[in-house]
Design a protein around this motif. Structure first.
Motif, short mmCIF file in Angstrom:
data_model
loop_
_atom_site.label_atom_id
_atom_site.label_comp_id
_atom_site.label_asym_id
_atom_site.label_seq_id
_atom_site.Cartn_x
_atom_site.Cartn_y
_atom_site.Cartn_z
N LEU A 69 0.83 -1.21 0.00
CA LEU A 69 0.00 0.00 0.00
C LEU A 69 0.87 1.27 0.00
O LEU A 69 0.49 2.29 -0.56
CB LEU A 69 -0.91 -0.03 1.24
N ALA A 70 2.05 1.17 0.61
CA ALA A 70 2.92 2.34 0.72
C ALA A 70 3.65 2.64 -0.59
O ALA A 70 4.16 3.75 -0.78
CB ALA A 70 3.93 2.13 1.85
N ALA A 71 3.72 1.66 -1.50
CA ALA A 71 4.37 1.85 -2.81
C ALA A 71 5.73 2.52 -2.66
O ALA A 71 5.99 3.59 -3.21
CB ALA A 71 3.44 2.66 -3.73
N ILE A 72 6.60 1.85 -1.94
CA ILE A 72 7.96 2.40 -1.68
C ILE A 72 8.87 2.07 -2.87
O ILE A 72 8.82 0.96 -3.41
CB ILE A 72 8.49 1.79 -0.36
N THR A 73 9.69 3.02 -3.26
CA THR A 73 10.59 2.80 -4.40
C THR A 73 12.04 3.08 -3.97
O THR A 73 12.27 3.71 -2.93
CB THR A 73 10.19 3.71 -5.59
N PRO A 74 13.01 2.61 -4.78
CA PRO A 74 14.42 2.77 -4.39
C PRO A 74 14.76 4.23 -4.11
O PRO A 74 14.23 5.14 -4.74
CB PRO A 74 15.18 2.26 -5.62
N GLY A 75 15.65 4.42 -3.14
CA GLY A 75 16.14 5.77 -2.81
C GLY A 75 15.31 6.48 -1.76
O GLY A 75 15.67 7.57 -1.31
N SER A 280 -8.28 -2.49 9.75
CA SER A 280 -8.24 -1.78 8.47
C SER A 280 -6.84 -1.28 8.14
O SER A 280 -6.05 -0.98 9.03
CB SER A 280 -9.18 -0.57 8.52
N LEU A 281 -6.59 -1.22 6.85
CA LEU A 281 -5.36 -0.59 6.35
C LEU A 281 -5.76 0.77 5.79
O LEU A 281 -6.76 0.88 5.08
CB LEU A 281 -4.74 -1.42 5.22
N ALA A 282 -4.98 1.78 6.12
CA ALA A 282 -5.31 3.13 5.64
C ALA A 282 -4.07 3.78 5.03
O ALA A 282 -2.94 3.54 5.48
CB ALA A 282 -5.86 3.98 6.78
N ARG A 283 -4.34 4.59 4.02
CA ARG A 283 -3.25 5.35 3.38
C ARG A 283 -3.63 6.82 3.34
O ARG A 283 -4.79 7.17 3.05
CB ARG A 283 -3.01 4.81 1.97
N PHE A 284 -2.68 7.68 3.65
CA PHE A 284 -2.89 9.13 3.65
C PHE A 284 -1.79 9.77 2.81
O PHE A 284 -0.62 9.47 2.99
CB PHE A 284 -2.80 9.69 5.09
N ASP A 285 -2.20 10.66 1.90
CA ASP A 285 -1.23 11.30 1.02
C ASP A 285 -1.07 12.76 1.42
O ASP A 285 -2.05 13.45 1.69
CB ASP A 285 -1.68 11.19 -0.44
N ARG A 286 0.17 13.21 1.38
CA ARG A 286 0.45 14.63 1.60
C ARG A 286 0.57 15.29 0.24
O ARG A 286 1.45 14.95 -0.54
CB ARG A 286 1.77 14.80 2.37
N SER A 287 -0.33 16.23 -0.03
CA SER A 287 -0.28 16.85 -1.38
C SER A 287 0.80 17.91 -1.38
O SER A 287 1.30 18.31 -0.36
CB SER A 287 -1.63 17.44 -1.72
#
Ligand SMILES: C[S@@+](CC[C@H](N)C(=O)[O-])C[C@H]1O[C@@H](n2cnc3c(N)ncnc32)[C@H](O)[C@@H]1O
Length: 287
Positions: A69-75, A280-287
């Motif tokens: 869910l966090a969609a983490i990428t290299p770096g 529950s799993l929750a995701r919050f985005d900082r715009s």
């Protein structure tokens, strides 16, 4: 085992766990030695409540669900707030070696174990920091991702934590967490569970499970985050209760503590099964 710091909340289950691990309890080592959280079974009907290995796989799986869910990428730089023994960060390092990882916990005893486990593993070890998740000792805009796995209900304030996460996240950053989220109909009883007399009986210590999905949306908006996912995964976590009840029954002692713990687990199983308290799993985005 050294005692809990004065700043750390009283969480009897953590004391029991550290005590058992310190005595070399191999069942605890395999089931809760890395993760202190519930399991996730993709196919709950296939769960084996008497199998430690099955639970261990499910606990790893829960971490992986949050990491997906966090969609983490290299770096990226990633903070795990309330990191326990660092198991989720370990899975992340295996998946994407060399990330800049930080684990934070209010209880230095858990961090000592987390650091020992990380040092024994190949790969880059996370930095471990002892602090309250509601007062993060980090610079503004210094993380790409923040994780909070099954711990926010212990924090002094969800609002304070979300505000701190908003501050330390870079623009475009993401918070993912797991929590027990009450249905509107369960909000009243959930508040009653916070009564001091009940909390004193409770193996899990002080737990605030009174933030509904609507409550989360409001809190997020107030702190400058946007809730983009709230996914009820209760069904996939329910075999945890049968496993824990089986684990408790392995103990020879049948005292009041045993009965209270069994009743508490029975209640959590019931409310999870009937959609009253939703894991529950929750995701919050900082715009
Ligand atoms: C159920 S455990 C989950 C641990 C870990 N996230 C995991 O999934 O294995 C809850 C954790 O929250 C931590 N905790 C409780 N209050 C905290 C606070 N105010 N700040 C940071 N950590 C806290 C506890 O010490 C414990 O490690």
């Amino acid at each position: 085992m050294a005692g809990r710091d004065a700043a750390a909340p009283r969480l009897p289950y953590i004391d029991h766990l550290l005590g058992g691990l310190g005595r070399g309890n191999s069942v605890l080592e395999r089931s809760f030695g890395e993760h202190i959280h519930w399991g996730y079974w993709p196919d709950p009907a296939a769960a084996r409540p008497d199998s430690v290995e099955d639970f261990k796989d499910a606990a790893n799986r829960l971490s992986l669900e949050l990491l997906d869910l966090a969609a983490i990428t290299p770096g990226m730089r990633v903070l795990d707030a309330g990191c326990g023994f660092g198991g989720t960060l370990a899975r992340l390092e295996e998946r994407l070696p060399g990330l800049d990882l930080v684990g934070l916990n209010i209880d230095a005893r858990q961090l000592r174990r987390a650091a020992g486990l990380a040092a024994a593993r190949p790969g880059r070890a996370p930095a471990f920091v002892a602090a309250d998740a509601c007062a993060l000792p980090f610079a503004d805009a210094s993380f790409d991702r923040v994780l909070a796995v099954e711990c926010i209900f212990h924090f002094p304030s969800r609002a304070a934590f979300l505000a701190e996460v908003r501050r330390v996240l870079k623009p475009g950053g993401v918070l993912v967490l797991s929590d027990f989220v009450p249905a509107a109909i369960w909000l009243g009883p959930a508040w009653m569970l916070r009564w001091r007399a009940i909390e004193r009986l409770n193996l899990f210590g002080s737990c605030d499970v009174t933030c509904s999905a609507a409550g989360y949306r409001r809190l997020a908006e107030r702190s400058g985050l946007r809730m983009t996912t709230m996914r009820d995964i209760s069904r996939h976590t329910l075999p945890t209760y049968a496993f824990l009840r089986h684990l408790l029954d392995q103990r020879k002692v049948r005292d009041r503590g045993h009965r209270v713990a069994q009743a508490g687990l029975g209640l959590m199983d019931f409310v999870g099964r009937h959609g009253l308290l939703r894991y529950s799993l929750a995701r919050f985005d900082r715009s």
